[in-house]
Scaffold this active site. Structure first.
Site, short mmCIF file in Angstrom:
data_model
loop_
_atom_site.label_atom_id
_atom_site.label_comp_id
_atom_site.label_asym_id
_atom_site.label_seq_id
_atom_site.Cartn_x
_atom_site.Cartn_y
_atom_site.Cartn_z
N HIS A 195 -118.26 0.73 -30.62
CA HIS A 195 -118.42 2.14 -30.00
C HIS A 195 -117.24 2.97 -29.86
CE1 HIS A 195 -119.71 4.59 -26.03
NE2 HIS A 195 -119.97 5.23 -27.24
N GLU A 227 -114.73 0.45 -27.69
CA GLU A 227 -115.72 -0.73 -27.07
C GLU A 227 -115.96 -1.80 -28.14
OE1 GLU A 227 -117.75 0.33 -22.80
OE2 GLU A 227 -118.57 1.53 -24.51
N ASN A 264 -120.19 4.42 -20.69
CA ASN A 264 -121.36 5.01 -20.41
C ASN A 264 -122.18 4.55 -19.34
OD1 ASN A 264 -121.03 6.96 -22.27
ND2 ASN A 264 -121.92 5.87 -23.87
N SER A 301 -124.23 3.90 -28.30
CA SER A 301 -123.53 4.09 -27.01
C SER A 301 -124.38 3.49 -25.89
CB SER A 301 -123.40 5.65 -26.92
OG SER A 301 -124.52 6.21 -26.83
#
Length: 293
Positions: free
Chosen positions: A142, A154, A192, A121
Site C-alpha cells: 500500500h 504499508e 486509513n 487501501s
C-alpha cells in the site's frame, strides 16, 4: 534486488502512474498497463511532469529523470505487461469485484515465480489472494498518495502469504527509498483505519453545521498542525475512495462509528469527487480552490 528486475503496474490512474514513477526511479523496468488506451498518454504526461518537478526541486538530476521515464513502457495488452514481470502490482479501482476479475484475467500470463501485490487501501488481502492462483505469493503493497513523494509503504500479509514473499516485498519497497511498516490484515489496515474516519468526522461536522469548509480545514491545519485540512485531504484522495474505505470499515467491523456521512454519499452520487473531477468540498475551476459550502 537481484530477483526483481521488471515490474508490471496494472492501472494507469493517479496511483498507478505514481507507483510507476517511483518504481522506475528506483531503477526497475516498468510495464504500465491500462484497459483504456486514452489513459496511458495521460499517465505518461503526469509522470513526465512529476519528474520535471523533482528536477526543479533538486531531488533528482535531469539525467536520472530521463532514465526513469525511458524505463516505462505502456500497453493495453495484458500479456505484454506481465509475461516477463517478476512483480505485478495491481492498482485498479478500490472495488473488490474489479480487482478479483483482474486477477483471473492476469493469471494465465504470469510466470510461476511472479509475485502479485495489491495496492488496495482497505480491502482484505486474504480475500483478494484467495481469488488469485498464488495466495502464498500475494501481498499488500500500500503506497501512500502521492506515491513518488510519500515515504511510507504499508506491507500487509494475507493468511497464506509466505515469509519469503513478505521479505521480498519489504526489500523491494526499501530499494525505492521507502520506509515500510507491517500492518495486519484488518479493514483499512493502519493508516486509513485512523485517517479516513477523521475525514468522515470532519464531513459530519460540516453536515451538522459545526463549521464551514474553510473553518474546519483551518482548525485542523493550525490546531493540530496538519499540513492539509481533512476536507482538502479528502478531495485530494478522491471522495469516491474515501467512501469506499468507509464502507469497507463499516461492513467489515460492524460498528456504527464507521457509518459514512450522508453528505459524503451525496457528493459522490453527484460526481463531486474532489480534485480529479474538478469539484468536491472545493471548486478547482479557478486559480485558487474555493470552498463549496
Amino acid at each position: 534486488m537481484s530477483t526483481i528486475t521488471t515490474v508490471a503496474v496494472l492501472g494507469a490512474g493517479q496511483m498507478g502512474a505514481g507507483i510507476a514513477h517511483a518504481v522506475a526511479l528506483g531503477g526497475y523496468s516498468v510495464r504500465l498497463y491500462d484497459v483504456a488506451p486514452a489513459r496511458l498518454p495521460l499517465a505518461q504526461g503526469e509522470i513526465a511532469a512529476s519528474l520535471s518537478r523533482h528536477v526543479g526541486r533538486n531531488l533528482v538530476t535531469q539525467a536520472e529523470a530521463d532514465a526513469a521515464l525511458a524505463r516505462i513502457a505502456v500497453t493495453t495488452v495484458m500479456a505484454e505487461a506481465v509475461s516477463d514481470a517478476d512483480l505485478v502490482i495491481e492498482a485498479a479501482l478500490e472495488d473488490e469485484a474489479v480487482k478479483k476479475a483482474l486477477y483471473a484475467e492476469v493469471a494465465p500470463h504470469l510466470g510461476p515465480q511472479t509475485l502479485l501485490a495489491s495496492n488496495t487501501s482497505s480491502i482484505s488481502i486474504t480475500r483478494l489472494a484467495s481469488a488469485s492462483d498464488r495466495p502464498d505469493r500475494f501481498i499488500g503493497l500500500h503506497f501512500m498518495k502521492p506515491a513518488p513523494v510519500m515515504r511510507l509503504v504499508e506491507i500487509v500479509r494475507g493468511i497464506a502469504t509466505s515469509a519469503e514473499t513478505h521479505a521480498a516485498a519489504v526489500d523491494f519497497a526499501e530499494s525505492l527509498g521507502k520506509t515500510t511498516t507491517d500492518a495486519e490484515d484488518f479493514p483499512a489496515f493502519i493508516v486509513n483505519r485512523i485517517l479516513v474516519p477523521m475525514m468522515n468526522e470532519a464531513i459530519f461536522a460540516l453536515y451538522e453545521g459545526v463549521g464551514n469548509v474553510a473553518s474546519i480545514d483551518k482548525a485542523l491545519r493550525l490546531g493540530a498542525n496538519h499540513p492539509m485540512g481533512p476536507l482538502e485531504l479528502a478531495d485530494f484522495m478522491g471522495l469516491d475512495v474515501v467512501l469506499a474505505i468507509m464502507n469497507v470499515l463499516y461492513d467489515g467491523l460492524a460498528d456504527s462509528k464507521y457509518r459514512p456521512c450522508p453528505l459524503l454519499v451525496k457528493y459522490v452520487e453527484a460526481g463531486w469527487l474532489g480534485r480529479k473531477s474538478g469539484r468536491g468540498f472545493y471548486d478547482y475551476s479557478g486559480e485558487t480552490p474555493a470552498p463549496t459550502r
